[in-house]
Design a protein around this motif. Structure first.
Motif, PDB file in Angstrom:
ATOM      1  N   ALA A  78       3.914   9.049  -3.460  1.00 27.98           N
ATOM      2  CA  ALA A  78       4.024  10.519  -3.963  1.00 27.98           C
ATOM      3  C   ALA A  78       2.936  11.184  -3.487  1.00 27.98           C
ATOM      4  N   ALA A  79       1.799  10.793  -3.782  1.00 26.92           N
ATOM      5  CA  ALA A  79       0.541  11.773  -3.549  1.00 26.92           C
ATOM      6  C   ALA A  79       0.323  11.852  -2.161  1.00 26.92           C
ATOM      7  N   HIS A  80       0.437  10.736  -1.214  1.00 25.99           N
ATOM      8  CA  HIS A  80       0.402  10.742   0.076  1.00 25.99           C
ATOM      9  C   HIS A  80       1.123  11.765   0.821  1.00 25.99           C
TER      10      HIS A  80
ATOM     11  N   LEU B 122       0.825  -1.110  -0.026  1.00 26.02           N
ATOM     12  CA  LEU B 122       0.080  -0.039   0.163  1.00 26.02           C
ATOM     13  C   LEU B 122       0.894   1.234  -0.129  1.00 26.02           C
ATOM     14  N   ASN B 123       1.495   1.734  -1.423  1.00 15.90           N
ATOM     15  CA  ASN B 123       2.434   2.733  -1.299  1.00 15.90           C
ATOM     16  C   ASN B 123       2.049   3.682  -2.370  1.00 15.90           C
ATOM     17  N   GLY B 124       1.142   3.663  -3.281  1.00 15.28           N
ATOM     18  CA  GLY B 124       0.447   4.658  -4.052  1.00 15.28           C
ATOM     19  C   GLY B 124       0.975   4.014  -5.521  1.00 15.28           C
ATOM     20  N   ALA B 125       0.848   5.316  -6.470  1.00 14.73           N
ATOM     21  CA  ALA B 125       0.694   4.922  -7.949  1.00 14.73           C
ATOM     22  C   ALA B 125       1.878   4.300  -8.612  1.00 14.73           C
ATOM     23  N   VAL B 126       3.033   4.624  -7.910  1.00 13.23           N
ATOM     24  CA  VAL B 126       4.145   3.747  -8.468  1.00 13.23           C
ATOM     25  C   VAL B 126       5.162   3.429  -7.337  1.00 13.23           C
ATOM     26  N   GLY B 127       4.642   3.404  -6.064  1.00 12.68           N
ATOM     27  CA  GLY B 127       5.302   2.803  -4.989  1.00 12.68           C
ATOM     28  C   GLY B 127       6.096   3.750  -4.079  1.00 12.68           C
TER      29      GLY B 127
ATOM     30  N   ALA C 151       0.394  15.514  -0.394  1.00 19.17           N
ATOM     31  CA  ALA C 151      -0.906  16.097   0.306  1.00 19.17           C
ATOM     32  C   ALA C 151      -0.869  16.175   1.827  1.00 19.17           C
ATOM     33  N   VAL C 152      -0.243  15.319   2.462  1.00 19.97           N
ATOM     34  CA  VAL C 152      -0.156  15.462   3.710  1.00 19.97           C
ATOM     35  C   VAL C 152       1.314  14.650   4.389  1.00 19.97           C
ATOM     36  N   PRO C 153       2.268  15.648   4.250  1.00 22.37           N
ATOM     37  CA  PRO C 153       3.687  15.289   4.786  1.00 22.37           C
ATOM     38  C   PRO C 153       3.878  15.092   6.117  1.00 22.37           C
ATOM     39  N   GLU C 154       2.967  15.540   6.876  1.00 18.60           N
ATOM     40  CA  GLU C 154       3.084  15.436   8.247  1.00 18.60           C
ATOM     41  C   GLU C 154       3.015  13.720   8.988  1.00 18.60           C
ATOM     42  N   VAL C 155       2.246  13.127   8.138  1.00 13.04           N
ATOM     43  CA  VAL C 155       2.310  11.623   8.297  1.00 13.04           C
ATOM     44  C   VAL C 155       3.337  10.659   7.935  1.00 13.04           C
ATOM     45  N   ASP C 156       3.925   9.921   8.721  1.00 12.17           N
ATOM     46  CA  ASP C 156       4.889   8.864   8.537  1.00 12.17           C
ATOM     47  C   ASP C 156       4.357   7.895   7.760  1.00 12.17           C
TER      48      ASP C 156
END
Length: 445
Positions: free
Chosen positions: A211-213, A203-208, A216-221
């Motif tokens: 990027a989008a995560h 579970l790591n987005g469009a190309v792993g 949009a929300v860089p505060e989350v690890d």
């Protein structure tokens, strides 16, 4: 049974494979997707640094989870209707959930359904979970039934001597119990591998790379979030990937099941040959028919069916094993149509195990035939004779016994007369004089 189904899995063999419907049917796949979207949203809300969504109350979580816990065929058909328009299976699930959220008063969370995810984030988890659950809840218990009946019969016949065959020729006697235990040992080894096997999910987005995560929300690890979420599902986190799961761990489980199939095929062939030899008798099943023209026939159909299903199952597994770990650059769609067949492959493997159990329950040893084979092949104890000669320092023991027995049929009298000519200690000579094929079975397992 629906007589218009194309696949024998959903037709002729439906009664034996219907347990898999809750894991591998189209409806089941959709339900897994719905479950994952809901649990992902709940996990987002629980993440303290994801302030855009408040943590749900106990009652709100219950309401959300009830969407997939009460999921039914009508819901699945509704999603398929949406998919007819979108031509996208996962997006159809998202639109279905948007409608549900409006009905349930969760409109403010609609934009966070499938937040920053790619379809493969949902699909890889759904396919992996469905296979893992089907293994644990249906397939492994059935394989253990095979082991259970083999163990029961091995114990029952542990002292029953029988003639071995190597290269199709009479060889050193063994016991029926020991021969069955060979398969128990082989199967238990593979069962342990399956039970301890770790399935990976991503579970790591469009190309792993989240990027989008992260944008949009860089505060989350997000690495930790993904690790925690995938662990929560009972899977091993796969943080390094392209858009797709490499499916290495799933493929490894296919290999184990394929190996089990090979072992069961070996067992089925042995049982077929034992029946053909007459050392196993088949129990007459009233009202069954063995041949449309030969009324006397009782055929070993379950062992033959098992052997045939191994061929189908392993052909499918080999295709999955070869294709799934390969995807051009960051992703191509060729694996998508392939992975949908994992349930078909496992269903054929289930048929293998079920037919083995049925077959084993229909046979009993033919004691008279077993004893006759031993008595009529006295030459098989010449191995013991030449070994005793070697023990007593006879350097040409093998050649001497070869001249006596190779390609010849020895009677007990022939054997005893030869023993009488040997210069051996009395204790060894008496031991040989007492020897019979029935008593020459080595250690009892």
């Amino acid at each position: 049974m629906n007589l218009e189904n194309i696949s024998p899995i959903d037709g002729r063999y439906q009664k034996d494979t219907e347990e898999f419907s809750k894991f591998f049917s189209e409806s089941a796949l959709i339900r897994y997707r719905v479950m994952l979207e809901i649990e992902y949203l709940i996990a987002l809300a629980k993440e303290k640094n994801f302030v855009q969504v408040k943590n749900f109350s106990k009652e709100e979580k219950k309401t959300l989870r009830n969407i997939y816990q009460s999921f039914n065929l009508d819901d699945a058909e509704q999603i398929k209707t949406i998919e007819d328009v979108t031509k996208h299976d996962v997006k159809a699930v998202e639109y279905f959930l948007q409608t549900k959220f409006v009905e349930l008063g969760f409109e403010e969370f609609i934009s966070f359904i499938h937040f920053a995810l790619t379809s493969e984030d949902i699909n890889n988890l759904a396919y992996t979970l469905s296979f893992k659950h089907a293994l644990q809840k249906v397939y492994l218990p059935q394989i253990k039934k095979v082991v259970e009946i083999l163990l029961l019969q091995a114990n029952q016949y542990k002292n029953l001597a029988m003639l071995s065959m190597t290269h199709g020729q009479p060889a050193t006697p063994t016991t029926l119990g020991k021969e069955l235990l060979v398969y128990v040992n082989r199967l238990e080894r593979q069962i342990k591998k399956l039970e301890s096997h770790s399935f990976a999910g991503k579970l790591n987005g469009a190309v792993g790379n989240f990027a989008a995560h992260h944008f949009a929300v860089p505060e989350v690890d997000w690495k930790k979030f993904s690790t925690d979420f995938v662990n929560f599902l009972g899977l091993e986190p796969l943080l390094l990937s392209t858009q797709v799961n490499s499916y290495d761990s799933l493929v490894e489980s296919f290999m184990i099941v394929s190996h089990i199939n090979i072992i069961l095929s070996d067992l089925a062939k042995d049982m077929w040959l034992y029946i053909s030899r007459g050392i196993f008798s088949q129990v007459v099943q009233e009202n069954e028919v063995g041949s449309s023209t030969m009324p006397h026939k009782i055929n070993p159909i379950n062992f033959e069916n098992a052997e045939g299903n191994v061929s189908i199952a392993n052909s499918l597994f080999n295709c999955l094993i070869d294709k799934l770990p390969q995807s051009r650059m960051q992703r191509d769609l060729s694996g998508s149509t392939i992975i949908r067949n994992q349930g078909v492959a496992l269903a054929h493997a289930l048929l293998v195990a079920k037919n083995i159990v049925k077959g084993l329950n229909k046979v009993i040893p033919n004691i008279e035939k077993i004893k006759s084979e031993l008595d009529n092949n006295f030459e098989v104890v010449t191995e013991a004779l030449q070994t005793i000669l070697r023990k007593n320092g006879n350097r040409d023991a093998y050649e001497k016994i070869k001249n006596l027995s190779r390609g010849k049929h020895l009677t007990r009298q022939d054997f005893l007369e030869f023993v009488e000519t040997l210069d051996l200690p009395l204790v060894d000579k008496v031991k040989l004089q007492m020897l019979t094929p029935e008593s020459y079975t080595g250690l009892i397992f």
